[in-house]
Design an enzyme around this catalytic site. Structure first.
Site, PDB file in Angstrom:
ATOM      1  N   HIS A  73      -6.208   8.209  -5.742  1.00  0.00           N
ATOM      2  CA  HIS A  73      -4.866   8.427  -5.676  1.00  0.00           C
ATOM      3  C   HIS A  73      -4.610   9.101  -6.760  1.00  0.00           C
ATOM      4  CE1 HIS A  73      -2.737   5.414  -2.807  1.00  0.00           C
ATOM      5  NE2 HIS A  73      -3.901   5.799  -2.337  1.00  0.00           N
ATOM      6  N   TYR A 201       6.610   2.201  -6.269  1.00  0.00           N
ATOM      7  CA  TYR A 201       7.464   1.126  -6.921  1.00  0.00           C
ATOM      8  C   TYR A 201       8.827   1.329  -6.867  1.00  0.00           C
ATOM      9  CZ  TYR A 201       2.667   0.025  -8.948  1.00  0.00           C
ATOM     10  OH  TYR A 201       1.329  -0.207  -9.350  1.00  0.00           O
ATOM     11  N   PRO A 293       1.798  -8.518 -12.161  1.00  0.00           N
ATOM     12  CA  PRO A 293       0.628  -7.484 -11.278  1.00  0.00           C
ATOM     13  C   PRO A 293       1.464  -5.988 -11.337  1.00  0.00           C
ATOM     14  CG  PRO A 293       2.230  -8.885  -9.716  1.00  0.00           C
ATOM     15  CD  PRO A 293       2.175  -9.435 -11.006  1.00  0.00           C
ATOM     16  N   LYS A 297      -3.108  -4.178 -13.875  1.00  0.00           N
ATOM     17  CA  LYS A 297      -4.163  -4.431 -14.758  1.00  0.00           C
ATOM     18  C   LYS A 297      -4.767  -5.695 -14.898  1.00  0.00           C
ATOM     19  CE  LYS A 297      -3.126  -0.563 -16.914  1.00  0.00           C
ATOM     20  NZ  LYS A 297      -3.452   0.195 -15.915  1.00  0.00           N
ATOM     21  N   TYR A 384      -1.034   3.672 -16.949  1.00  0.00           N
ATOM     22  CA  TYR A 384      -1.274   3.264 -15.736  1.00  0.00           C
ATOM     23  C   TYR A 384      -2.637   3.494 -15.138  1.00  0.00           C
ATOM     24  CZ  TYR A 384      -0.395   2.346 -10.672  1.00  0.00           C
ATOM     25  OH  TYR A 384      -0.465   1.787  -9.524  1.00  0.00           O
TER      26      TYR A 384
HETATM   27  C1  PHB Z   1      -1.615  -4.408  -4.505  1.00  0.00           C
HETATM   28  O1  PHB Z   1      -2.139  -3.365  -3.602  1.00  0.00           O
HETATM   29  O2  PHB Z   1      -1.791  -5.566  -4.150  1.00  0.00           O
HETATM   30  C2  PHB Z   1      -1.110  -3.972  -5.742  1.00  0.00           C
HETATM   31  C3  PHB Z   1      -0.736  -2.670  -6.118  1.00  0.00           C
HETATM   32  C4  PHB Z   1      -0.525  -2.178  -7.217  1.00  0.00           C
HETATM   33  C5  PHB Z   1       0.055  -3.238  -8.175  1.00  0.00           C
HETATM   34  C6  PHB Z   1       0.261  -4.447  -7.824  1.00  0.00           C
HETATM   35  C7  PHB Z   1      -0.516  -4.928  -6.354  1.00  0.00           C
HETATM   36  O3  PHB Z   1       0.669  -2.994  -9.511  1.00  0.00           O
END
Ligand code: PHB
Ligand code: APR
Length: 393
Positions: A73, A201, A293, A297, A384
């Protein structure tokens, strides 16, 4: 009595990766895991790997399937105020991230370790560590009805947040830092195509939502929920409805829904213990730190700890010098605190903390500022994709 160079407690990603890297460098280890192999391999966890984590997995010679199946990505999107802001991670930092589930990383690690004839003990109960303040630490455990003792040079506490290693350290020898957030994430896994080819997000007045994925045909979605909520109160239909409400309209309109194959609620927490080393005991990964989450990280930080520890151990066994090992805490904690800060900040601007409209306006102002500032976007992007590793010496 049995003997090994490094006794590793916990066969999550930290313990398995450490034992694999030590093995490739001629260092013997035994891994003791409380759960069964099936249980460990089946846990659903996060899914975003930093470039540095991918490189470490390649160094551990288990990248073949990952390189084939990962999704690279170059960007992520932030949803807010009914719109979607794409952050071009690659243009801003020259780096991308890889989407490859932690479940798959764990399976690859288990396969590699077993193929190499690793000493991996599943369903080891009553694990107890002792003497780590001397040069002869020891681990006791029960397995298949018998008590075992294992002598070692070092103990790696890779046993997660609830593990025994940190709990064995005298409380006066360490300091804990903790923040508990007043909400959790309700996550589902479903065999439907992801709504977007990149992660979204989303900040919304009803609460945060995240659109993620495991493959072009498997999606992982989350909505922020109350700490006291129960999974049973969230039939699939309610989940999909709530998710769509929290996304920009054009995203919600193209959402493909379907039956969930997993559904769970996780609380959000920031936690750090200092230091990470107590004599011959080293705490690694979730045993030493937890991040919410939001910044993706957790696994990446665990891999960064493993990187510093295995190199220090290789140095020690090759040259007799403990210099790199002595710097383990200091080097790891600098990275850990930066990840804790980023995860806390990203959590703070994306979640609903209260009904206070002032607080929500501040979040939207911050997101609007981000969208107009390359400097602010670059700061988000470089955190990130993962900060550079610090040299060990
Ligand atoms: C996930 O795909 O489970 C996932 C992806 C990004 C995050 C947290 C969880 O920041
Ligand atoms: N004895 C033996 N094993 C134990 C004990 C114990 N007393 N206590 C816990 N364990 C095992 C757990 O069963 C688990 O398999 O230790 C393992 C710890 O694994 P994780 O919790 O996955 O932690 P870690 O390997 O550090 O993984 C890094 O970063 O944020 C996260 O989701 C991410 O889990 C990932 C983590």
């Amino acid at each position: 009595m049995a003997r090994t160079q490094v006794a590793i407690i916990g066969a999550g990603p930290s313990g398995l990766l450490l034992s694999q890297l030590l093995h490739l460098n001629g260092i013997d280890s035994v891994v003791l895991e409380r759960q069964s192999r099936e249980y460990v391999a089946g846990r659903i966890r996060a899914g975003v790997l930093e470039h540095g984590t991918v490189e470490l997995l390649l160094e551990a010679r288990l990248g073949e399937r990952m390189l084939r199946e990962r999704l690279v990505h170059d960007g992520v999107a932030l949803g807010f105020s009914g719109r979607s802001l794409r952050i071009d991670l690659h243009a801003l930092t020259g780096r991308s991230v890889s989407v490859y589930g932690q479940t798959e990383v764990t399976k690859d690690l288990i396969d590699a370790r077993i193929a190499a004839g690793a000493k991996l003990v599943y369903e080891a109960s009553d694990v107890a560590i002792e003497g780590f303040d001397t040069s002869h630490p020891k681990v006791r455990y029960r397995h298949e009805g018998r008590t075992h003792e294992l002598d070692c040079d070092f103990i790696a506490g890779c046993d997660g947040y609830h593990g025994v290693c940190r709990q064995t350290v005298p409380p006066g020898a360490m300091r804990n830092f903790e923040r508990i957030y007043p909400f959790g994430w309700l996550g589902i896994l479903a065999d439907v195509p992801p709504v977007s080819h990149e992660l979204i997000y989303s900040n919304h007045a009803r609460g945060f939502a995240l659109c993620s994925m495991r493959s072009p045909t498997r999606s992982r979605y989350y909505v922020q929920c109350g700490l006291d909520e129960k999974v049973e109160a969230w039939p699939d239909e309610r989940f999909w409805d709530e998710l769509k409400l929290r996304l920009p309209e054009e995203v919600a309109a193209s959402m493909v829904t379907g039956p969930s194959i997993e559904k769970s609620i996780a609380p959000l927490r920031s936690f750090v213990v200092e230091p990470l080393r107590f004599g011959q005991l080293f705490l690694v990964g979730d045993a030493a730190h937890i991040v919410p989450p939001t910044g993706a990280k957790g696994l990446n930080l665990a891999a960064a700890d493993v990187r510093v520890l295995y190199r220090g151990l290789v140095d020690f066994y090759r040259t007799g010098s403990a210099r790199a090992l002595e710097r383990y805490s200091e080097i790891c904690l600098r990275r850990i605190w930066k990840a804790v800060r980023f995860s806390w900040w990203f959590t703070s601007i994306m979640h609903k903390f209260s009904d206070d409209p002032f607080a929500h306006r501040l979040q939207l102002a911050e997101l609007d500022y981000l969208s107009g500032s390359t400097a602010a976007l670059t700061s988000l992007a470089e955190n990130y994709v993962g900060l550079p590793f610090e040299a060990a010496s």
